[in-house]
Design a protein around this motif. Structure first.
Motif: not given
Lengths: 420, 214
Positions: A28, A286-287, A289-290, A295, A340
């Motif tokens: 990502g 990863s969070t 990046y999101l 996202v 999320l």
């Protein structure tokens, strides 16, 4: 999109989750021309996270308890208290497992440590195989709503919610699960009792003897809850004190764990902690990046534009979490998904503490649902029974748990009455 | 070759209760119970040359476990000292909490390394258990190489991170430079990458039918 599918395939083929998540974050950031050093930098944030130290400490304490004869003493105590009832042995199993799981964090230790005691005992008492297996398998994760269970702590850390509040919030829902399962087991148990010898009669002396045997372990729940709610200690400090206490009790007082055995138990418990923390680190990356890719915001906008009522949201949340629980273990699910869904849940007016209890209650069912239900596999290995047989055996118990989950979800009072 | 090395005499006892405590279904049929494999045979077909290597690996494993256990013990002592100082003497070590948090990172990543050595990382693994033995080993080779590559990449960038912190001279707590605290990142991920490379070699042997059952 193709990247995501490849990663999903790799995960399903058995690639370690931390690697899959790291790969997602790396690709990502690389795709958006970012600096890949961000990924280790985010993993390094484990060192900035308060309360996290509670996790290695409580895990070690749980493994120590599992290593000692604490499970036997716990069974003796609850047998003295509930064993006289017709079908009381099932209640003994449920209560013991729930208390033990609270300390071992539903890491599978319960089935291993207690299953070996309870399964033969119930078989002897005349319970039928399927009921017996279903009960033990389901009980392996019962009690993860009780303090100081690891998933509760981890949710508090990931969601930035007060762990103290989560500890009280889980108590009533957890009790509800134990009571409902017990009621059903008592009903089933009546038939058993007619067929076999009566249970041991209740005696105060028996109770006193069992309590006396377990006298050093009985103060543990008081120590944990008292430590947190007296305001003297933070959760992480309570964890340290718990380890010290358990060490003194099992190594010095009961002398059941020789000192030279300690390094092996420490290592063993840290294998579990390492498996969890490396996934936590990876999903911090990863969070990040999101969030960079907006996202969560997009997801929030999408969900709020399609779902108008809170009730619909909660129904969909339940369905989603049940499927999630069937795919992922509780720890991975927590660190990946909570960031999320938390903002979405808040926008529907769901209290973060309530969300935590909903989340864990759903995940608890996931422990026993195919394809990835961990309890199924542990029990299958432990009792040498085909997994398919366990699917069937756990079914009635799962239906009861499902009813409790619905009550927990749609009746916030159950979780929040002591919090407010 | 990855037999638990912490306390040699404990290995036999360890597998009984502890093996199944994995938060995943990495249970029996698809993991080689390392403890039952004689260490020599696990060390690969081309054995004479690799006996030195396998000894080095065993020795390294012992060190890893030693460090892991020591760090947990230090964490515990530090946390208890901190509580005692604060509640009884109303003083506290200013750097205590900072150090404790860094040690959590260390114990976590070294624990992850130990989990790798036991082949007990958390996985989903739905499909591969459906495959027959040889094919499953083949899939494992792919998975091992992927994991090794990802871990290696993270280790590489972690190395750059450490270098950066070294050059800027960041301080983490009590005069301890940040780069020392972060050193565990390239170290652990690098060693994890190496472990998975070794796994890929072993599983390749099994996929080609030389290494016996999976």
């Amino acid at each position: 999109m193709i990247q995501a599918l490849v990663l999903l395939l790799l995960a399903l083929l058995g690639a370690p989750l931390f690697a899959v998540i790291c790969a997602g974050a790396l690709s990502g950031f690389a795709g958006s021309g970012g600096e890949l050093m961000v990924v280790p930098l985010e993993i390094n944030r484990i060192a900035d996270t308060p309360f996290l130290v509670a996790i290695p400490f409580f895990t070690f304490a749980g493994y120590l308890l599992g290593e000692s004869k604490a499970p036997t003493r716990l069974v003796q105590v609850s047998n003295a208290l509930f064993g006289w009832m017709p079908g009381g042995l099932a209640v003994v199993a449920l209560v013991t497992c729930a208390l033990f799981t609270a300390f071992t964090g539903a890491s599978g230790v319960t089935i291993v440590a207690l299953g070996a005691l309870l399964y033969p005992a119930m078989k002897e008492a005349g319970y039928d195989e399927s009921f017996n297996l279903g009960l033990i398998t389901t009980s392996g994760s019962l009690g993860l709503l009780f303090p100081p269970s690891l998933p509760l702590i981890l949710y508090g850390i990931v969601a930035g919610t007060s762990i103290d509040k989560l500890f009280v919030a889980g108590i009533l829902p957890g009790i509800a699960m134990v009571v409902l399962l017990s009621a059903w087991s008592l009903r089933q148990g009546r038939a058993v009792v007619r067929r076999s010898a009566p249970a041991t009669p209740f005696s105060w002396r028996g109770v006193a003897r069992a309590l006396w045997c377990a006298r050093w372990e009985l103060p543990l729940p008081v120590l944990v809850l008292g430590g947190v709610y007296s305001g003297l200690l933070a959760v992480s400090e309570v964890a340290a004190v718990t380890v010290a206490y358990v060490l003194v009790v099992e190594v010095v007082l009961y002398r059941e764990i020789p000192i030279r055995r300690l390094p092996a138990v420490m290592r063993e418990s840290m294998v579990l902690v390492g498996g969890i923390l490396i996934i936590l680190g990876a999903s911090l990356a990863s969070t990040n990046y999101l969030i960079d890719a907006k996202v969560p915001a997009t997801l929030l906008a999408f969900v709020t534009s399609h779902i108008s009522s809170r009730l619909t949201f909660l129904i969909l949340l339940n369905l989603f979490l049940l499927v999630l629980g069937a795919m992922l273990d509780i720890f991975s699910a927590l660190v990946i998904v909570v960031p999320l869904i938390l903002p979405i849940a808040i926008s529907y007016g769901v209290d973060p503490v309530h969300l935590g209890i909903i989340f864990l209650a759903n995940m608890q069912i996931g422990y026993c649902t195919p394809p990835v239900g961990m309890n199924l596999f542990i029990a299958s290995y432990r009792f040498n029974k085909p997994v398919v047989m366990l699917y069937k055996a756990t079914m009635p118990f799962l239906l009861i748990l499902l009813a409790t989950v619905l009550a927990i979800t749609y009746w916030p009072w159950l979780s929040l009455v002591f919090v407010r | 070759m990855y037999g638990p090395g912490a306390v040699p005499e404990e290995t036999a006892a360890e597998e009984t209760a502890a093996e199944e405590m994995v938060p995943e279904e990495m249970v029996p049929e698809d993991t080689v119970p390392e403890d039952t494999v004689p260490e020599e045979t696990a060390a690969d077909p081309t054995s004479s040359a690799s006996s030195v290597v396998s000894r080095a690996i065993r020795c390294g494993a012992r060190i890893e476990d030693g460090v892991l256990v020591t760090i947990l013990a230090v964490m515990l002592l530090l946390a208890l000292a901190q509580i005692l100082l604060r509640n009884v003497f109303s003083v506290g070590l200013l750097w205590g909490d900072g150090m404790l948090r860094v040690l959590v990172l260390w114990v976590g990543l070294l624990g992850a390394l130990a989990a790798t050595r036991d082949d007990r990382q958390i996985t989903v693994d739905v499909l591969s258990r459906l495959l027959p033995g040889r094919a499953r080993a083949g899939v494992r080779v792919l998975v091992d190489l992927f994991t090794a590559a990802v871990s290696g990449l993270v280790a590489w960038h972690a190395g750059r991170l450490v270098l950066n912190a070294y050059q800027y001279g960041d301080i983490a707590f009590a005069g301890v430079p940040s780069w020392i605290c972060q050193l565990v990142l390239p170290l652990a991920f690098g060693l994890i990458a190496i472990r998975y490379l070794l796994y890929s070699i072993r599983h390749l042997g099994q996929a080609l039918g030389r290494g016996g059952e999976l």
